[in-house]
Write a protein that holds these residues in place. Structure first.
Motif, PDB file in Angstrom:
ATOM      1  N   LYS A 168       0.237  -3.242 -18.325  1.00 48.67           N
ATOM      2  CA  LYS A 168       1.343  -2.818 -17.615  1.00 48.67           C
ATOM      3  C   LYS A 168       1.511  -4.221 -16.967  1.00 48.67           C
ATOM      4  N   SER A 169       2.860  -5.051 -17.265  1.00 47.94           N
ATOM      5  CA  SER A 169       2.848  -6.329 -16.617  1.00 47.94           C
ATOM      6  C   SER A 169       3.848  -6.323 -15.286  1.00 47.94           C
ATOM      7  N   THR A 170       4.388  -5.329 -14.789  1.00 50.17           N
ATOM      8  CA  THR A 170       5.291  -5.367 -13.414  1.00 50.17           C
ATOM      9  C   THR A 170       4.433  -4.526 -12.643  1.00 50.17           C
ATOM     10  N   LEU A 171       4.679  -5.014 -11.548  1.00 48.92           N
ATOM     11  CA  LEU A 171       4.029  -4.359 -10.240  1.00 48.92           C
ATOM     12  C   LEU A 171       4.525  -2.628 -10.270  1.00 48.92           C
ATOM     13  N   GLY A 172       5.743  -2.563 -10.747  1.00 52.73           N
ATOM     14  CA  GLY A 172       6.349  -1.174 -10.549  1.00 52.73           C
ATOM     15  C   GLY A 172       5.497  -0.394 -11.619  1.00 52.73           C
ATOM     16  N   GLN A 173       5.362  -0.954 -12.798  1.00 57.43           N
ATOM     17  CA  GLN A 173       4.461  -0.274 -13.787  1.00 57.43           C
ATOM     18  C   GLN A 173       2.940  -0.178 -13.324  1.00 57.43           C
ATOM     19  N   LEU A 174       2.366  -1.260 -12.799  1.00 56.86           N
ATOM     20  CA  LEU A 174       1.039  -1.075 -12.327  1.00 56.86           C
ATOM     21  C   LEU A 174       0.911   0.142 -11.159  1.00 56.86           C
ATOM     22  N   ALA A 175       1.777  -0.066 -10.330  1.00 56.44           N
ATOM     23  CA  ALA A 175       1.615   0.979  -9.311  1.00 56.44           C
ATOM     24  C   ALA A 175       1.378   2.528  -9.769  1.00 56.44           C
ATOM     25  N   GLU A 176       2.171   2.916 -10.725  1.00 54.51           N
ATOM     26  CA  GLU A 176       2.091   4.368 -11.387  1.00 54.51           C
ATOM     27  C   GLU A 176       0.627   4.501 -11.887  1.00 54.51           C
ATOM     28  N   LEU A 177       0.051   3.484 -12.411  1.00 56.66           N
ATOM     29  CA  LEU A 177      -1.456   3.564 -12.967  1.00 56.66           C
ATOM     30  C   LEU A 177      -2.266   3.425 -11.880  1.00 56.66           C
ATOM     31  N   ILE A 178      -2.093   2.504 -10.916  1.00 60.73           N
ATOM     32  CA  ILE A 178      -2.967   2.472  -9.947  1.00 60.73           C
ATOM     33  C   ILE A 178      -2.986   3.657  -8.803  1.00 60.73           C
ATOM     34  N   ARG A 179      -1.907   4.129  -8.810  1.00 59.86           N
ATOM     35  CA  ARG A 179      -1.635   5.490  -7.759  1.00 59.86           C
ATOM     36  C   ARG A 179      -2.467   6.625  -8.391  1.00 59.86           C
ATOM     37  N   LYS A 180      -2.370   6.729  -9.695  1.00 61.58           N
ATOM     38  CA  LYS A 180      -3.030   7.875 -10.400  1.00 61.58           C
ATOM     39  C   LYS A 180      -4.586   7.573 -10.359  1.00 61.58           C
ATOM     40  N   ASP A 181      -5.017   6.328 -10.390  1.00 60.98           N
ATOM     41  CA  ASP A 181      -6.506   6.220 -10.253  1.00 60.98           C
ATOM     42  C   ASP A 181      -6.890   6.370  -8.758  1.00 60.98           C
ATOM     43  N   LEU A 182      -6.257   5.908  -7.981  1.00 56.06           N
ATOM     44  CA  LEU A 182      -6.741   5.742  -6.430  1.00 56.06           C
ATOM     45  C   LEU A 182      -6.647   7.553  -6.215  1.00 56.06           C
ATOM     46  N   LEU A 209       0.777  -1.234   0.094  1.00 54.58           N
ATOM     47  CA  LEU A 209      -0.094   0.169   0.088  1.00 54.58           C
ATOM     48  C   LEU A 209       0.839   1.281  -0.099  1.00 54.58           C
ATOM     49  N   ASP A 210       2.093   1.246   0.492  1.00 57.53           N
ATOM     50  CA  ASP A 210       2.994   2.279   0.654  1.00 57.53           C
ATOM     51  C   ASP A 210       3.445   2.672  -0.897  1.00 57.53           C
ATOM     52  N   LEU A 211       3.532   1.603  -1.400  1.00 56.37           N
ATOM     53  CA  LEU A 211       4.140   1.506  -2.969  1.00 56.37           C
ATOM     54  C   LEU A 211       3.051   2.151  -3.791  1.00 56.37           C
ATOM     55  N   VAL A 212       1.762   1.486  -3.843  1.00 60.04           N
ATOM     56  CA  VAL A 212       0.769   2.056  -4.822  1.00 60.04           C
ATOM     57  C   VAL A 212       0.334   3.502  -4.271  1.00 60.04           C
ATOM     58  N   ALA A 213       0.372   3.823  -3.109  1.00 63.60           N
ATOM     59  CA  ALA A 213      -0.108   5.066  -2.679  1.00 63.60           C
ATOM     60  C   ALA A 213       1.026   6.162  -2.488  1.00 63.60           C
ATOM     61  N   GLU A 214       2.216   5.626  -3.046  1.00 59.30           N
ATOM     62  CA  GLU A 214       3.615   6.538  -2.915  1.00 59.30           C
ATOM     63  C   GLU A 214       3.502   6.968  -1.793  1.00 59.30           C
ATOM     64  N   GLY A 215       3.204   6.603  -0.472  1.00 59.34           N
ATOM     65  CA  GLY A 215       3.541   7.030   0.925  1.00 59.34           C
ATOM     66  C   GLY A 215       2.373   8.034   1.288  1.00 59.34           C
ATOM     67  N   ASP A 216       1.324   8.345   0.080  1.00 56.81           N
ATOM     68  CA  ASP A 216       0.535   9.216   0.399  1.00 56.81           C
ATOM     69  C   ASP A 216      -0.378   8.657   1.661  1.00 56.81           C
ATOM     70  N   PRO A 217      -0.347   9.452   2.908  1.00 57.38           N
ATOM     71  CA  PRO A 217      -1.272   9.129   4.061  1.00 57.38           C
ATOM     72  C   PRO A 217      -2.833   8.915   3.855  1.00 57.38           C
ATOM     73  N   GLU A 218      -3.101   9.844   2.986  1.00 60.69           N
ATOM     74  CA  GLU A 218      -4.752  10.076   2.630  1.00 60.69           C
ATOM     75  C   GLU A 218      -5.154   8.719   1.834  1.00 60.69           C
ATOM     76  N   ILE A 219      -4.601   8.294   0.853  1.00 55.45           N
ATOM     77  CA  ILE A 219      -4.979   7.386  -0.169  1.00 55.45           C
ATOM     78  C   ILE A 219      -4.844   5.985   0.656  1.00 55.45           C
ATOM     79  N   ILE A 220      -3.747   5.636   1.441  1.00 51.46           N
ATOM     80  CA  ILE A 220      -3.465   4.542   2.294  1.00 51.46           C
ATOM     81  C   ILE A 220      -4.683   4.507   3.407  1.00 51.46           C
TER      82      ILE A 220
END
Length: 394
Positions: free
Chosen positions: A256-270, A223-234
């Motif tokens: 997007k196949s890797t978790l790192g690539q997924l995280a950027e898109l997930i973070r934006k959507d969240l 959750l830290d990864l996908v939210a980039e540490g943003d406490p509100e999103i977490i």
């Protein structure tokens, strides 16, 4: 239950379908549909699925906590959005399906429940060992600082002997400090898991309460990864206010196949989901405030003395507006803040010198203080007036 009658009515209106037509399409009784639409009754899960199919929408459009399918498995019932987020996180990290987690659920529950029933005995043994050690050194130690703690442990022992894994609530009028043994067992197990999981935002440990996943972080690093540490999103993820599975689906569609690539898109959507949620709460707050202002105009004209008396008693007895009890979760505080029409105010114990008892974590005051008694009478009168106002405005 999370079924929202107002959302159900809005969906029917948007589809241009009457209650009678919906009854014909779903084979449901038209009287049942009327009760569901008016909020007098909550439909069962099977009926919700029929209604959503007939309206061409998702059950979550009018029941946000409805458990929809994942990997072809349908949960027969409702789980919170926070629970869905936990499923999605565990799938990403451990590669497990919802089916596998559900298969293990009774094993895991039984294990935690059994551990919970051991807690009073373990605590007794722990203190006895320290007491013996202290006695050998000619030191006397007291286990309890107050009788309420001793009474609470007696309740915990009784809960364990009666297999009440969620603990026992004190009787009305009792100040015994009992525990939710299941939550206490989880807390101790989480403490042994290091920093991998967290229940720091899990505020559901009152005795007798069956907890849900609201506030549980199933994997801190993810959750830290996908939210980039943003406490509100977490916070919104663990509260179920944004949907991790929705963001994952969008990211996977983008190939997007890797978790790192997924995280950027997930973070934006969240982030977008969080912004939409804030906007929705603000819209609700404005609409609720407008209703409150409109109702107040009429109430103050009809009952000017009572309105003035309520304001004076509120100032004398209550915490400031916007204050909420410690057991209120962030999500509950947000929802309360978005509904000023409810006029949620809480009596300040420090301003009331009389004895009080706790019931369901709210102070219950005996009818010996005239101001408190009168304040509650005025609250009841205002509530009845608001009900009539809302009924007349529909």
């Amino acid at each position: 239950m999370a079924f929202k009658a107002e959302l159900f009515r809005e969906k029917m209106k948007a589809c241009g379908i009457s209650q009678k037509q919906l009854a014909e399409r779903t084979s449901c009784d038209v009287r049942s549909i009327s009760r569901w639409a008016n909020g007098r009754q909550v439909p069962k899960s099977a009926s919700i699925l029929k209604l959503a199919e007939a309206l061409g929408c998702s059950p979550r459009d009018f029941d946000p906590d409805f458990a929809d399918s994942m990997e072809g498995v349908i949960v027969s019932g409702r789980v919170t959005a926070a629970s869905h987020n936990a499923y999605a996180a565990m799938k990403l990290v451990f590669g497990v399906s919802q089916t596998q987690i559900l298969e293990l659920a009774p094993i895991l529950f039984a294990t935690v429940a059994a551990r919970a029933l051991q807690i009073p005995g373990d605590d007794d043994a722990f203190f006895a060992a320290h007491e013996r050690e202290a006695k050998n050194r000619d030191i006397r130690i007291n286990r309890f600082g107050h009788q309420d703690e001793s009474d609470g442990l007696d309740l915990d022992r009784k809960a364990a002997s009666d297999h009440k894994c969620f603990g026992l609530e004190p009787e009305h009028g009792s100040m015994a400090i009992s525990r939710n043994l299941f939550c206490e067992a989880l807390r101790r197990m989480v403490g042994q898991a290091g920093h991998r999981i967290s229940i720091d935002m899990w505020q559901q440990d009152w005795p007798g309460h069956v907890p849900d996943a609201d506030g549980f972080n199933p994997h801190v690093a993810l959750l830290d990864l996908v939210a980039e540490g943003d406490p509100e999103i977490i916070r919104r993820l663990v509260r179920g206010e944004v949907r991790l599975s929705t963001s994952i689906d969008k990211a996977e569609i983008a190939n997007k196949s890797t978790l790192g690539q997924l995280a950027e898109l997930i973070r934006k959507d969240l982030t977008e989901q969080a912004a939409l949620h804030r906007a929705m709460l603000e819209d609700r707050r404005r609409a609720s405030q407008a209703r409150l202002d409109q109702w107040r105009q009429g109430y103050e004209l009809d009952h000017p003395e009572w309105a003035q008396e309520y304001e004076e008693l509120t100032a004398a007895l209550c915490h400031p507006a916007g204050w909420y009890p410690a057991h209120y979760s962030d999500k509950k505080i947000e929802e309360a803040g978005a509904n000023p029409f409810a006029e949620a105010r809480f009596i300040d114990r420090a301003r009331y010198p009389g004895p009080f008892a706790l019931f369901d974590h709210e102070p219950v005051y005996p009818c010996t203080n005239g101001d408190v008694e009168r304040f509650k009478e005025l609250q009841a009168h205002r509530a009845a007036s608001k009900s009539a106002f809302e009924g007349g405005s529909q």
